[in-house]
Design a protein around this motif. Structure first.
Motif, short mmCIF file in Angstrom:
data_model
loop_
_atom_site.label_atom_id
_atom_site.label_comp_id
_atom_site.label_asym_id
_atom_site.label_seq_id
_atom_site.Cartn_x
_atom_site.Cartn_y
_atom_site.Cartn_z
N LEU A 1 11.66 14.81 84.02
CA LEU A 1 11.83 16.22 84.39
C LEU A 1 12.19 16.39 85.87
O LEU A 1 12.65 17.47 86.26
N LEU A 2 12.02 15.33 86.68
CA LEU A 2 12.45 15.42 88.08
C LEU A 2 13.94 15.71 88.18
O LEU A 2 14.40 16.31 89.16
N PHE A 3 14.69 15.30 87.18
CA PHE A 3 16.15 15.43 87.21
C PHE A 3 16.64 16.67 86.46
O PHE A 3 17.83 16.82 86.24
N ASP B 1 16.72 20.68 86.79
CA ASP B 1 16.53 21.70 87.81
C ASP B 1 15.42 22.69 87.47
O ASP B 1 14.66 23.12 88.33
N MET B 2 15.34 23.07 86.20
CA MET B 2 14.39 24.10 85.80
C MET B 2 12.94 23.64 85.96
O MET B 2 12.04 24.45 86.18
N HIS B 3 12.71 22.32 85.86
CA HIS B 3 11.34 21.81 85.85
C HIS B 3 11.02 20.89 87.02
O HIS B 3 9.88 20.43 87.13
N SER B 4 11.99 20.60 87.87
CA SER B 4 11.82 19.53 88.86
C SER B 4 10.69 19.80 89.85
O SER B 4 9.96 18.87 90.22
N VAL B 5 10.52 21.04 90.29
CA VAL B 5 9.52 21.33 91.32
C VAL B 5 8.11 21.06 90.81
O VAL B 5 7.32 20.35 91.45
N ARG B 6 7.78 21.61 89.63
CA ARG B 6 6.42 21.39 89.10
C ARG B 6 6.21 19.93 88.71
O ARG B 6 5.11 19.40 88.86
N ALA B 7 7.26 19.29 88.21
CA ALA B 7 7.13 17.88 87.86
C ALA B 7 6.82 17.05 89.11
O ALA B 7 5.97 16.15 89.09
N LYS C 1 13.04 4.62 89.50
CA LYS C 1 13.46 5.98 89.15
C LYS C 1 13.07 6.95 90.28
O LYS C 1 13.83 7.88 90.61
N LEU C 2 11.91 6.73 90.88
CA LEU C 2 11.48 7.58 91.98
C LEU C 2 12.37 7.37 93.21
O LEU C 2 12.73 8.33 93.90
N VAL C 3 12.74 6.13 93.46
CA VAL C 3 13.66 5.85 94.57
C VAL C 3 15.00 6.53 94.33
O VAL C 3 15.60 7.12 95.25
N GLU C 4 15.46 6.47 93.10
CA GLU C 4 16.72 7.13 92.74
C GLU C 4 16.65 8.63 93.00
O GLU C 4 17.58 9.23 93.55
N ALA C 5 15.51 9.23 92.64
CA ALA C 5 15.34 10.67 92.85
C ALA C 5 15.25 11.00 94.34
O ALA C 5 15.80 12.01 94.80
N ALA C 6 14.58 10.15 95.10
CA ALA C 6 14.43 10.40 96.54
C ALA C 6 15.77 10.30 97.27
O ALA C 6 15.96 10.94 98.31
N LYS C 7 16.69 9.53 96.75
CA LYS C 7 18.00 9.36 97.38
C LYS C 7 19.03 10.38 96.90
O LYS C 7 20.11 10.49 97.49
N ASP C 8 18.71 11.10 95.84
CA ASP C 8 19.65 12.03 95.24
C ASP C 8 19.73 13.31 96.07
O ASP C 8 18.79 14.12 96.09
N GLU C 9 20.81 13.50 96.78
CA GLU C 9 20.97 14.65 97.67
C GLU C 9 21.06 15.97 96.91
O GLU C 9 20.89 17.04 97.50
N THR C 10 21.32 15.89 95.62
CA THR C 10 21.45 17.13 94.83
C THR C 10 20.09 17.65 94.36
O THR C 10 20.01 18.78 93.87
N LEU C 11 19.04 16.84 94.50
CA LEU C 11 17.72 17.25 94.03
C LEU C 11 16.96 17.98 95.14
O LEU C 11 16.82 17.47 96.26
N CYS C 12 16.44 19.15 94.80
CA CYS C 12 15.69 19.92 95.79
C CYS C 12 14.31 19.31 96.05
O CYS C 12 13.62 19.71 97.00
N VAL C 13 13.89 18.37 95.20
CA VAL C 13 12.54 17.80 95.33
C VAL C 13 12.56 16.40 95.94
O VAL C 13 11.56 15.70 95.90
N LYS C 14 13.68 15.98 96.50
CA LYS C 14 13.78 14.60 96.99
C LYS C 14 12.75 14.32 98.08
O LYS C 14 12.22 13.19 98.16
N LEU D 1 2.96 14.10 92.51
CA LEU D 1 2.33 13.91 93.82
C LEU D 1 0.81 13.99 93.71
O LEU D 1 0.08 13.18 94.31
N ASN D 2 0.32 14.95 92.93
CA ASN D 2 -1.13 15.05 92.71
C ASN D 2 -1.67 13.79 92.05
O ASN D 2 -2.73 13.28 92.42
N LEU D 3 -0.95 13.28 91.06
CA LEU D 3 -1.39 12.06 90.39
C LEU D 3 -1.36 10.87 91.34
O LEU D 3 -2.24 10.00 91.32
N ALA D 4 -0.34 10.82 92.20
CA ALA D 4 -0.20 9.70 93.13
C ALA D 4 -1.31 9.68 94.17
O ALA D 4 -1.66 8.62 94.70
N GLU D 5 -1.85 10.85 94.49
CA GLU D 5 -2.93 10.91 95.48
C GLU D 5 -4.21 10.29 94.97
O GLU D 5 -5.11 10.00 95.77
#
Length: 321
Positions: free
Chosen positions: A262-264, A266-272, A295-308, A277-281
């Motif tokens: 769901l990170l990828f 748009d409709m669900h990326s923020v809550r996902a 997959k997380l590294v891919e998302a962090a590098k994706d400039e199109t994702l608002c949650v990177k 992040l809560n689980l990672a803590e």
């Protein structure tokens, strides 16, 4: 001008609904004896409806308007008899669909203000607060979903039940009650997220689910985006609870997989992202989350994702010793 009402002002309107009954098994809206016990007469109104139904619609419409003001919603959220009547209305098959929808709309408005019971002595005496009724209503509706590989027949009801749970879970003081009941509905929320994926194979049982699922060849998701979003809303709010709850959530089979997917979207990326992040803590979840590191590294590098940036925080949490 908006007026803030007290419990005394609210009570007459709720009483006019006249739909609450301890035993609904033998209740019928056209039963003269039932009407007589409630002091009502079967008279037809201008729309061809019995007068008591017209009164109910008018009262419910008034309530919907009243709770639009958050101060009024707070008052209603503390009025136990009225909340109980509204919950019974939502569950009753003897009430029109429109009236049940209106009752749910009122409950969704008051749920963010409702408190659950934390006094064990009162719990033992079955003396619940309004938040308990709302939480249990949401769970009951979720547990009514069909247990087969078919499309959900009433997605709006499930959306409402998920949002009801999410609203109750917003309040920190409700945490202990929500956590105590989590195993009754947590796996259902995960199942809804799974059904949002068209490729989800239903040949196995999610954790805690009884009954056999049949394989489906449909290319469409069983759960539509709004339904997935509502389930994610509830999971996200619950993931903000204490560490033990975050560990419990991460243990549900398929949850982390769904969140990463769901990170990828748009409709669900923020809550996902916030849920991950809560689980990672909770550092004991590291072993589970590291399975999705690339997959997380891919998302962090994706400039199109608002949650990177949030994903980068998740990766940072996974580096702690």
């Amino acid at each position: 001008e908006n007026q803030v009402l007290s419990e005394g002002d609210i009570e007459p309107s709720l009483c006019n609904i006249g739909l609450g009954e301890e035993n609904t098994n033998d209740r019928h809206v056209d039963d003269d004896s039932w009407m007589a016990r409630h002091g009502l007469q079967v008279r037809k109104g201008s729309h061809g409806l019995p007068m008591h139904e017209i009164f109910a619609y008018n009262a419910m419409n008034a309530l919907r308007n009243i709770v639009q003001d958050s101060r009024n919603a707070m008052v209603v959220s503390e009025w136990q008899p009225g909340i109980l009547v509204l919950c019974e209305t939502v569950l009753s098959s003897l009430v029109s669909v429109e009236l049940r929808k209106d009752a749910m709309e009122v409950l969704l408005s008051v749920a963010p203000h409702a408190n659950c019971q934390v006094d064990e002595k009162l719990v033992e005496a079955n003396a619940y607060l309004c938040g308990d009724y709302l939480l249990r209503l949401g769970i009951r509706l979720l547990q009514s979903i069909p247990r087969s590989g078919t499309f959900f027949p009433n997605q709006q009801s499930i959306i409402d039940s998920c949002n009801l749970i999410a609203h109750v879970a917003r309040k920190e003081k409700n945490e202990s009650v929500v956590v105590n009941l989590l195993d009754e509905f947590g796996w259902i929320l995960v199942y809804i997220l799974q059904c949002g994926d068209p490729s989800f194979y239903q040949g196995y049982e999610p954790l805690g689910l009884h009954g056999t699922f049949t394989e489906t060849s449909s290319t469409e998701p069983l759960a539509q985006p709004l339904m997935v979003g509502a389930a994610l809303h509830a999971i996200c709010n619950i993931s903000a609870f204490e560490t033990a709850v975050r560990l419990q959530l991460a243990s549900y089979r398929g949850l982390v997989d769904c969140l990463v997917r769901l990170l990828f979207e748009d409709m669900h990326s923020v809550r996902a992202a916030f849920t991950l992040l809560n689980l990672a803590e909770a550092h004991a979840n590291r072993a589970i989350l590291l399975n999705y590191e690339w997959k997380l590294v891919e998302a962090a590098k994706d400039e199109t994702l608002c949650v990177k940036d949030t994903v980068a925080q998740i990766l940072h949490e996974l580096t702690f010793d």
